[in-house]
Design a protein around this motif. Structure first.
Motif, mmCIF file in Angstrom:
data_model
loop_
_atom_site.group_PDB
_atom_site.id
_atom_site.type_symbol
_atom_site.label_atom_id
_atom_site.label_comp_id
_atom_site.label_asym_id
_atom_site.label_seq_id
_atom_site.Cartn_x
_atom_site.Cartn_y
_atom_site.Cartn_z
ATOM 1 N N UNK A 34 25.357 -63.632 19.290
ATOM 2 C CA UNK A 34 26.390 -64.138 18.377
ATOM 3 C C UNK A 34 25.957 -64.085 16.915
ATOM 4 N N UNK A 35 24.699 -63.751 16.675
ATOM 5 C CA UNK A 35 24.202 -63.607 15.313
ATOM 6 C C UNK A 35 22.977 -62.724 15.309
ATOM 7 N N UNK A 36 22.782 -61.984 14.215
ATOM 8 C CA UNK A 36 21.646 -61.069 14.127
ATOM 9 C C UNK A 36 21.121 -61.060 12.698
ATOM 10 N N UNK A 46 9.644 -56.500 9.389
ATOM 11 C CA UNK A 46 8.857 -56.333 10.610
ATOM 12 C C UNK A 46 9.410 -57.043 11.838
ATOM 13 N N UNK A 47 10.415 -57.895 11.661
ATOM 14 C CA UNK A 47 10.903 -58.732 12.756
ATOM 15 C C UNK A 47 12.424 -58.716 12.798
ATOM 16 N N UNK A 48 12.985 -58.693 14.004
ATOM 17 C CA UNK A 48 14.431 -58.846 14.205
ATOM 18 C C UNK A 48 14.676 -60.146 14.953
ATOM 19 N N UNK A 49 15.775 -60.816 14.623
ATOM 20 C CA UNK A 49 16.129 -62.102 15.225
ATOM 21 C C UNK A 49 17.560 -62.051 15.729
ATOM 22 N N UNK A 50 17.838 -62.800 16.787
ATOM 23 C CA UNK A 50 19.198 -62.903 17.299
ATOM 24 C C UNK A 50 19.469 -64.327 17.744
ATOM 25 N N UNK A 51 20.676 -64.806 17.467
ATOM 26 C CA UNK A 51 21.148 -66.045 18.063
ATOM 27 C C UNK A 51 21.905 -65.618 19.310
ATOM 28 N N UNK A 52 21.525 -66.173 20.450
ATOM 29 C CA UNK A 52 22.134 -65.767 21.707
ATOM 30 C C UNK A 52 22.653 -66.973 22.481
#
Length: 87
Positions: free
Chosen positions: A12-14, A19-25
């Motif tokens: 639901x968010x990215x 160097x880093x990728x994040x996601x709200x899941x």
């Protein structure tokens, strides 16, 4: 190449940094608000306590619910959880 492994999860968010990728899941049957990260982890940038890289999403310690916003920097991430900012 980053391999997306979102089995039984909905992103639901990215956000991404250098160097880093994040996601709200959201996990199946649960509300959104959990954060997962992948990328460079040599100095524990992924937030899971390990010091290794990951090409698949790993859960970020302490951010298993209630996260409403994320942002990525060079080698770090930020998250807003229940109105508080975490780095």
């Amino acid at each position: 190449m980053v391999k997306s492994n979102l089995n039984s999860r909905r992103m639901v968010g990215f956000a991404a940094g250098l160097l880093v990728a994040l996601a709200i899941v959201a996990r199946e049957g649960r509300a959104a608000g959990m954060v997962e990260a992948w990328g460079y982890g040599g100095h524990s940038e992924l937030g899971n306590g390990a010091t290794n890289n990951s090409s698949v999403p790993v859960a970020v310690n302490g951010l298993s619910s209630g996260v409403t916003a994320i942002a990525g920097g060079d080698a770090h991430g930020l998250a807003v959880q229940n109105g508080r900012l975490y780095a």
